[in-house]
Write an enzyme that holds these catalytic residues in place. Structure first.
Site, PDB file in Angstrom:
ATOM      1  CG  ASN A  13      -7.421  -2.502  -5.791  1.00 39.86           C
ATOM      2  OD1 ASN A  13      -6.537  -3.300  -5.493  1.00 39.86           O
ATOM      3  ND2 ASN A  13      -7.761  -1.507  -4.972  1.00 39.86           N
ATOM      4  CG  ASP A  21      -2.010   1.002   1.169  1.00 47.50           C
ATOM      5  OD1 ASP A  21      -2.289   1.502   0.066  1.00 47.50           O
ATOM      6  OD2 ASP A  21      -2.595   1.304   2.224  1.00 47.50           O
TER       7      ASP A  21
HETATM    8  C1  FPP Z   1      -2.205   0.069  -3.212  1.00 49.35           C
HETATM    9  O1  FPP Z   1      -1.648   1.356  -3.133  1.00 49.35           O
HETATM   10  C2  FPP Z   1      -1.632  -0.598  -4.361  1.00 49.35           C
HETATM   11  C3  FPP Z   1      -2.322  -1.209  -5.340  1.00 49.35           C
HETATM   12  C4  FPP Z   1      -3.798  -1.278  -5.369  1.00 49.35           C
HETATM   13  C5  FPP Z   1      -1.630  -1.828  -6.480  1.00 49.35           C
HETATM   14  C6  FPP Z   1      -0.415  -2.600  -6.070  1.00 49.35           C
HETATM   15  C7  FPP Z   1       0.275  -3.004  -7.287  1.00 49.35           C
HETATM   16  C8  FPP Z   1       1.606  -3.033  -7.420  1.00 49.35           C
HETATM   17  C9  FPP Z   1       2.559  -2.733  -6.349  1.00 49.35           C
HETATM   18  C10 FPP Z   1       2.174  -3.474  -8.711  1.00 49.35           C
HETATM   19  C11 FPP Z   1       2.257  -4.963  -8.606  1.00 49.35           C
HETATM   20  C12 FPP Z   1       3.068  -5.485  -9.659  1.00 49.35           C
HETATM   21  C13 FPP Z   1       3.561  -6.713  -9.599  1.00 49.35           C
HETATM   22  C14 FPP Z   1       4.463  -7.120 -10.654  1.00 49.35           C
HETATM   23  C15 FPP Z   1       3.247  -7.669  -8.521  1.00 49.35           C
HETATM   24  P1  FPP Z   1      -2.556   2.591  -3.478  1.00 49.35           P
HETATM   25  O2  FPP Z   1      -2.522   2.822  -4.926  1.00 49.35           O
HETATM   26  O3  FPP Z   1      -3.914   2.391  -2.913  1.00 49.35           O
HETATM   27  O4  FPP Z   1      -1.815   3.741  -2.721  1.00 49.35           O
HETATM   28  P2  FPP Z   1      -2.478   4.989  -1.988  1.00 49.35           P
HETATM   29  O5  FPP Z   1      -3.262   4.427  -0.825  1.00 49.35           O
HETATM   30  O6  FPP Z   1      -1.302   5.777  -1.556  1.00 49.35           O
HETATM   31  O7  FPP Z   1      -3.343   5.689  -2.992  1.00 49.35           O
END
Ligand code: FPP
Length: 244
Positions: free
Chosen positions: A71, A23
């Site tokens: 998501n 996250d």
């Molecule tokens: C949450 O942070 C993250 C996600 C919903 C996506 C996670 C995906 C990756 C790290 C890429 C994965 C790739 C591979 C190859 C496994 P957020 O976007 O909700 O962050 P925020 O809370 O700061 O908005």
């Protein structure tokens, strides 16, 4: 397993199974005036670093929350970027699976994912299934409640067919009907980025997990941060409801 790590003097217990909620990618990007997608790219690279490190120090199972069933509410551009990052990683994993010796497993509902992505997922799962390194579970379109409901439906079907007696339904039977069947439950669940919730992640499997929350955003979560989490975990006394 208790081992001595070179850079520390205290013995550390390496958890058998570590699960991570990746996250904070969006906030990482916002802080730098970058689009959210830049945060996901950095987050995907960090996933590689942390997974390789955990494999090296002897973590046997790892689970990464990469995309939840919730998501899909994000913008099309953001969703496409994340799906492309999965695709890039899978192509790379197909080239590297001999070298890393890791076994890839996908948990979640893949029925709504693009067929090309699903084909890659199937291929890497099959090709890496006899690898002896860590098992890497990637949670894609995963939701813990959906996982439990799906398991209940499978068991209900067996009851309907007369192969299972309702009195014989047990915790083990449910565990055998979820995506992580045959794997140990996570010992340690890590959530960076300052949030203190599970967000529908491994809700069945986490009954006796230890937790580590960190303010660092996922793209910045380093092997040192992971070491701190493992060192803290090593000092904990797990009682599983009993007395020690
Ligand atoms: C949450 O942070 C993250 C996600 C919903 C996506 C996670 C995906 C990756 C790290 C890429 C994965 C790739 C591979 C190859 C496994 P957020 O976007 O909700 O962050 P925020 O809370 O700061 O908005």
């Amino acid at each position: 397993m208790a081992i001595f790590k070179k850079e520390t003097t205290a013995p550390v217990v390496v958890p058998q199974h570590i699960a991570i909620i990746m996250d904070g990618n969006g906030r990482w990007a916002k802080k730098r005036g970058l689009p959210r997608t830049a945060g996901h790219k950095k987050g995907a690279n960090n996933f590689r670093t942390i997974a390789d490190y955990m494999n090296k120090i002897g973590v046997k199972y790892m689970t990464f929350y990469a995309f939840s069933t919730e998501n899909w509410k994000r913008s099309q551009d953001e969703i496409e970027t994340i799906m492309n990052l999965f695709q890039d990683y899978l192509v790379e994993a197909l080239e590297r699976f001999h070298e890393t010796d890791m076994r890839l497993v996908f948990i979640g509902d893949r029925s709504v994912l693009k067929p090309e992505l699903v084909a890659l997922m199937d291929k890497i799962e099959t090709i890496s299934k006899d690898n002896k390194g860590a098992v890497v579970n990637l949670a894609i379109n995963y939701g813990g409640r959906q996982e439990v409901v799906a398991a209940c439906k499978k068991i209900a079907q067996q009851v309907k067919e007369g192969t299972v007696n309702p009195e014989d339904i047990s915790e083990d039977m449910l565990s055998d009907n979820i995506f992580t069947a045959g794997q140990p439950d996570p010992d340690l669940i890590i959530r960076p980025s300052g949030e203190f919730r599970l967000s529908n992640f491994l809700i069945w499997q986490s009954a006796y997990s230890e937790f580590w929350f960190d303010n660092v955003l996922w793209p910045d979560f380093s092997v040192k941060d992971l070491d701190r989490a493992i060192q803290d975990y090593s000092k904990r006394q797990r009682r599983f409801g009993g007395v020690k």
